[in-house]
Write an enzyme that holds these catalytic residues in place. Structure first.
Site, PDB file in Angstrom:
ATOM      1  N   ASP A  76       0.860  -1.191   0.000  1.00 21.57           N
ATOM      2  CA  ASP A  76       0.000   0.000   0.000  1.00 21.57           C
ATOM      3  C   ASP A  76       0.890   1.233   0.000  1.00 21.57           C
ATOM      4  O   ASP A  76       2.082   1.155   0.309  1.00 21.57           O
ATOM      5  CB  ASP A  76      -0.943   0.000   1.217  1.00 21.57           C
ATOM      6  CG  ASP A  76      -2.233   0.771   0.928  1.00 21.57           C
ATOM      7  OD1 ASP A  76      -2.332   1.401  -0.145  1.00 21.57           O
ATOM      8  OD2 ASP A  76      -3.150   0.743   1.770  1.00 21.57           O
ATOM      9  N   ASP A  77       0.287   2.369  -0.374  1.00 22.65           N
ATOM     10  CA  ASP A  77       1.083   3.603  -0.383  1.00 22.65           C
ATOM     11  C   ASP A  77       1.419   4.054   1.034  1.00 22.65           C
ATOM     12  O   ASP A  77       2.521   4.510   1.302  1.00 22.65           O
ATOM     13  CB  ASP A  77       0.375   4.718  -1.178  1.00 22.65           C
ATOM     14  CG  ASP A  77      -1.075   4.957  -0.751  1.00 22.65           C
ATOM     15  OD1 ASP A  77      -1.602   4.205   0.104  1.00 22.65           O
ATOM     16  OD2 ASP A  77      -1.695   5.907  -1.287  1.00 22.65           O
ATOM     17  N   ASP A  89      -2.030   4.760   7.924  1.00 20.48           N
ATOM     18  CA  ASP A  89      -2.335   5.967   8.717  1.00 20.48           C
ATOM     19  C   ASP A  89      -2.839   5.534  10.092  1.00 20.48           C
ATOM     20  O   ASP A  89      -2.063   5.351  11.030  1.00 20.48           O
ATOM     21  CB  ASP A  89      -3.359   6.811   7.943  1.00 20.48           C
ATOM     22  CG  ASP A  89      -3.660   8.152   8.601  1.00 20.48           C
ATOM     23  OD1 ASP A  89      -3.649   8.220   9.838  1.00 20.48           O
ATOM     24  OD2 ASP A  89      -3.912   9.149   7.897  1.00 20.48           O
TER      25      ASP A  89
HETATM   26  O1  LIG Z   1      -4.376   3.304   7.805  1.00 26.59           O
HETATM   27  P1  LIG Z   1      -5.670   3.871   7.334  1.00 26.59           P
HETATM   28  O2  LIG Z   1      -6.199   4.922   8.272  1.00 26.59           O
HETATM   29  O3  LIG Z   1      -6.697   2.858   6.990  1.00 26.59           O
HETATM   30  O4  LIG Z   1      -5.360   4.702   5.997  1.00 26.59           O
HETATM   31  C1  LIG Z   1      -4.538   4.238   4.968  1.00 26.59           C
HETATM   32  C2  LIG Z   1      -5.320   3.976   3.713  1.00 26.59           C
HETATM   33  O5  LIG Z   1      -6.018   5.171   3.315  1.00 26.59           O
HETATM   34  C3  LIG Z   1      -5.729   5.459   1.947  1.00 26.59           C
HETATM   35  O6  LIG Z   1      -6.599   4.771   1.082  1.00 26.59           O
HETATM   36  P2  LIG Z   1      -8.099   5.228   0.845  1.00 26.59           P
HETATM   37  O7  LIG Z   1      -8.991   4.407   1.730  1.00 26.59           O
HETATM   38  O8  LIG Z   1      -8.209   6.710   0.985  1.00 26.59           O
HETATM   39  O9  LIG Z   1      -8.433   4.799  -0.621  1.00 26.59           O
HETATM   40  P3  LIG Z   1      -7.631   4.948  -1.979  1.00 26.59           P
HETATM   41  O10 LIG Z   1      -6.354   4.177  -1.828  1.00 26.59           O
HETATM   42  O11 LIG Z   1      -8.553   4.369  -2.989  1.00 26.59           O
HETATM   43  O12 LIG Z   1      -7.371   6.421  -2.222  1.00 26.59           O
HETATM   44  C4  LIG Z   1      -4.339   4.902   1.740  1.00 26.59           C
HETATM   45  O13 LIG Z   1      -4.132   4.610   0.360  1.00 26.59           O
HETATM   46  C5  LIG Z   1      -4.351   3.641   2.580  1.00 26.59           C
HETATM   47  O14 LIG Z   1      -4.871   2.541   1.848  1.00 26.59           O
HETATM   48  O1  LIG Z   2      -3.706  10.932   0.327  1.00 26.17           O
HETATM   49  C1  LIG Z   2      -3.758  10.528   1.509  1.00 26.17           C
HETATM   50  N1  LIG Z   2      -2.887  11.038   2.426  1.00 26.17           N
HETATM   51  C2  LIG Z   2      -2.879  10.641   3.740  1.00 26.17           C
HETATM   52  O2  LIG Z   2      -2.074  11.122   4.551  1.00 26.17           O
HETATM   53  C3  LIG Z   2      -3.840   9.657   4.114  1.00 26.17           C
HETATM   54  N2  LIG Z   2      -4.153   9.056   5.290  1.00 26.17           N
HETATM   55  C4  LIG Z   2      -5.156   8.216   5.033  1.00 26.17           C
HETATM   56  N3  LIG Z   2      -5.498   8.266   3.729  1.00 26.17           N
HETATM   57  C5  LIG Z   2      -4.706   9.164   3.131  1.00 26.17           C
HETATM   58  N4  LIG Z   2      -4.670   9.583   1.852  1.00 26.17           N
HETATM   59 MG   LIG Z   3      -5.645   3.179  -0.120  1.00 28.31          MG
END
Ligand SMILES: O=P(O)(O)OC[C@H]1O[C@H](OP(=O)(O)OP(=O)(O)O)[C@H](O)[C@@H]1O
Ligand SMILES: O=c1[nH]c(=O)c2nc[nH]c2[nH]1
Ligand SMILES: [Mg+2]
Length: 164
Positions: A93-94, A97
């Site tokens: 994952d990127d 959080d």
């Molecule tokens: O640790 P957490 O609080 O769960 O947050 C982290 C996740 O939040 C973001 O994804 P998001 O759910 O925004 O979806 P996306 O990847 O489709 O943008 C990010 O890419 C992680 O997958």
């Molecule tokens: O673009 C993002 N930046 C963040 O820091 C983050 N945390 C949860 N989801 C996120 N998405």
């Molecule tokens: Mg995500």
């Protein structure tokens, strides 16, 4: 608490994802990789190229609506990795959080190796390998969510804030 922003450019993301690949290469070989959509897709593409891993599965967890949290739901399970409970698989994952997304995936694939490019303190315990830590009050701005725009010269914004 005021939110800070940490801007990540395409170049920086590429460098950081490659740094993650360097940390992961000796922990393989991997049966395949699971990209957490959507944010994990681009780091996963970069890392799969470096690790020469061509089998890519996806998992989709919907948790966020813009910058607000909701209940996590598995929209698309990682079918190919489920039977082995993730044994030998690498999850990408990127960022992590709060750790909510990671906890849901870990419940599905408890034997997989979980890696993210960026990590915040609350989610860090859910991750096996990551590259850069940012503080909990930092919002990471990824290149696919941003675009360059005109910014006024400092002298102009300084003058207007002084009533000039
Ligand atoms: O640790 P957490 O609080 O769960 O947050 C982290 C996740 O939040 C973001 O994804 P998001 O759910 O925004 O979806 P996306 O990847 O489709 O943008 C990010 O890419 C992680 O997958
Ligand atoms: O673009 C993002 N930046 C963040 O820091 C983050 N945390 C949860 N989801 C996120 N998405
Ligand atoms: Mg995500």
């Amino acid at each position: 608490m005021a939110i800070r922003y940490y801007t990540v450019t395409w170049d920086q993301l590429h460098r950081d994802a490659k740094a993650l690949a360097w940390r992961l290469v000796d922990k393989g070989p991997y049966a395949g990789m699971v990209a957490i959509t959507r944010g994990g897709l681009i780091p996963c593409a970069i890392i799969s190229r470096e690790l020469e891993c061509r089998l890519i599965e996806t998992v989709s967890i919907v948790t966020y609506d813009e910058e607000k949290r909701g209940e996590p739901s598995v929209v698309k399970p990682p079918a190919a990795a489920l039977e082995s409970r993730g044994e030998g698989w690498l999850i990408i994952d990127d960022l992590v959080d709060t750790g909510t997304t990671a906890k849901v995936i870990r419940a599905l694939l408890p034997k997989a190796h979980f890696a993210t490019v960026y990590a915040k303190p609350a989610g860090k315990p859910q991750v096996d390998t990551f590259i850069t830590e940012v503080s909990q009050d930092t919002w990471i701005l990824f290149p696919w969510d941003t675009e360059p725009q005109f910014v006024a010269p400092i002298a102009k914004s300084h003058a207007s804030s002084n009533g000039g």
